[in-house]
Design a protein around this motif. Structure first.
Motif, PDB file in Angstrom:
ATOM      1  N   ARG A 201      18.943  -4.229 -13.241  1.00 58.44           N
ATOM      2  CA  ARG A 201      20.050  -3.390 -14.180  1.00 58.44           C
ATOM      3  C   ARG A 201      20.273  -2.032 -14.444  1.00 58.44           C
ATOM      4  O   ARG A 201      21.445  -2.086 -14.240  1.00 58.44           O
ATOM      5  CB  ARG A 201      19.753  -3.935 -15.535  1.00 58.44           C
ATOM      6  N   ASP A 202      19.595  -1.310 -14.132  1.00 58.22           N
ATOM      7  CA  ASP A 202      19.479   0.060 -14.636  1.00 58.22           C
ATOM      8  C   ASP A 202      20.568   0.758 -13.176  1.00 58.22           C
ATOM      9  O   ASP A 202      21.161   1.359 -13.589  1.00 58.22           O
ATOM     10  CB  ASP A 202      18.133   0.661 -14.737  1.00 58.22           C
ATOM     11  N   ALA A 203      19.761  -0.333 -12.198  1.00 55.07           N
ATOM     12  CA  ALA A 203      20.422   0.268 -10.934  1.00 55.07           C
ATOM     13  C   ALA A 203      21.712  -0.019 -10.651  1.00 55.07           C
ATOM     14  O   ALA A 203      23.139   0.879 -10.169  1.00 55.07           O
ATOM     15  CB  ALA A 203      19.891  -0.105  -9.559  1.00 55.07           C
ATOM     16  N   PHE A 204      22.269  -1.618 -10.775  1.00 54.01           N
ATOM     17  CA  PHE A 204      23.890  -2.155 -10.513  1.00 54.01           C
ATOM     18  C   PHE A 204      24.365  -1.309 -11.925  1.00 54.01           C
ATOM     19  O   PHE A 204      25.602  -0.394 -11.432  1.00 54.01           O
ATOM     20  CB  PHE A 204      23.876  -3.126 -11.483  1.00 54.01           C
ATOM     21  N   VAL A 205      23.887  -0.138 -12.697  1.00 50.25           N
ATOM     22  CA  VAL A 205      24.679   0.159 -13.606  1.00 50.25           C
ATOM     23  C   VAL A 205      25.243   1.953 -13.053  1.00 50.25           C
ATOM     24  O   VAL A 205      26.739   2.075 -12.900  1.00 50.25           O
ATOM     25  CB  VAL A 205      24.243   0.365 -15.205  1.00 50.25           C
ATOM     26  N   GLN A 206      24.063   2.197 -12.987  1.00 48.26           N
ATOM     27  CA  GLN A 206      23.650   4.192 -12.267  1.00 48.26           C
ATOM     28  C   GLN A 206      25.523   3.999 -11.185  1.00 48.26           C
ATOM     29  O   GLN A 206      25.743   4.777 -10.649  1.00 48.26           O
ATOM     30  CB  GLN A 206      22.658   4.118 -11.656  1.00 48.26           C
ATOM     31  N   LYS A 207      24.685   2.343 -10.005  1.00 49.34           N
ATOM     32  CA  LYS A 207      25.291   3.034  -9.319  1.00 49.34           C
ATOM     33  C   LYS A 207      27.368   2.084  -8.896  1.00 49.34           C
ATOM     34  O   LYS A 207      27.792   2.274  -8.067  1.00 49.34           O
ATOM     35  CB  LYS A 207      24.993   2.698  -7.679  1.00 49.34           C
TER      36      LYS A 207
END
Length: 283
Positions: free
Chosen positions: A181-187
């Motif tokens: 989830r954090d990777a989706f949001v960060q990128k």
């Protein structure tokens, strides 16, 4: 007499060397024990920090889960005022109001029970369904996934049974979900997808967690399971490290690799037939 004296002299030298070696061994044993104690203390601190982080995540998740039933209760309460003004309150209205209100309250209570069960550690290893443990993590994290537009594809047939700690396994899944989830949001990824596959051999059950969040920098792949390593601004760097430690406690393992457009985490845990072999050998 000279020979005897010489023999005694040699004996004394050997005795001194022996005592020296013994003292050195004792010193080394003491140092090793001190280092083991330090490492245990360090792991304890890391686990406590992870628990605090998990508690923060739990409160946030409960907030997401409660938002809708609280909104529904608010609408029901506001409707009472209007019903009173228009003379609509009767026994039938009270029954409906009570029934619908209790449904929302039961949903909120069930959420609390689910979270309490989820975060309660298992004290003993047991047989558990890998699919069911994954489903529990998904249900806990469902609102967060929905709010961030992440589509999850997960279908499993049969009951692939592993041997270990089911709640801790669900925590492993939650850590991987949070990382994705954090990777989706960060990128700022569009069309966010997360796929879960379960497979098994005679000795292990393996779950693959595959996302399309852009993958991990190749130079960082070997560091993602290190304590305090994180690429997020407010990350603790403990989630994936604890994932590795939890699986190690279950005689399992975790690995990660890049795919074409994301990352694939592979989590393996033993079946009971494989898990008891070392115990039988040690006896």
């Amino acid at each position: 007499m000279v020979e005897k004296s010489e023999s005694e002299k040699n004996y004394q030298e050997l005795l001194k060397k022996y005592e020296l070696v013994v003292n050195q061994n004792r010193y080394l044993e003491k140092r090793i024990q001190e280092e083991v104690t330090k490492n245990k203390q360090k792991d304890h601190i890391l686990i406590e920090q992870s628990r605090l982080a998990a508690m923060g995540g739990m409160v946030a998740s409960i907030g997401h889960q409660w938002r809708q039933p609280l909104n529904n209760l608010s609408l029901l309460i506001h409707d009472v005022r209007e019903a009173l003004e228009f003379g609509e309150i009767d026994n039938q209205y009270i029954d409906r109001f009570t029934r619908e209100s209790m449904l929302q309250i039961k949903h909120m209570s069930r959420t609390i029970n689910d979270f309490r069960k989820f975060y309660k550690p298992n004290k003993e290893k047991t047989l558990f369904s890998v699919g069911d443990s994954i489903e529990e993590a998904l249900s806990i994290f469902s609102m967060s996934l929905k709010n961030h537009g992440i589509q999850v594809e997960f279908e499993y047939r049969g009951q692939q049974m592993a041997y270990g700690y089911p709640n801790e396994y669900s925590q492993v899944v939650l850590n991987i979900l949070t990382n994705a989830r954090d990777a989706f949001v960060q990128k700022d990824i569009n069309n966010r997808k997360f796929r879960i596959n379960i497979g098994e051999t005679k000795e292990i059950v393996t779950a693959e967690f595959i996302d399309n969040a852009g993958g991990i920098e190749p130079t960082l792949l070997k560091k993602v399971f290190d304590p305090y390593f994180t690429t997020r601004q407010n990350g603790t760097g403990l989630g994936l490290y604890l994932t590795k430690m939890i699986l190690k406690k279950m005689n399992g393992s975790v690995s990660v690799e890049n795919t074409g457009d994301g990352a694939r985490f592979c989590v393996s845990v033993p079946k009971i037939t494989a898990a008891i072999k070392p115990e039988l050998v040690s006896v």
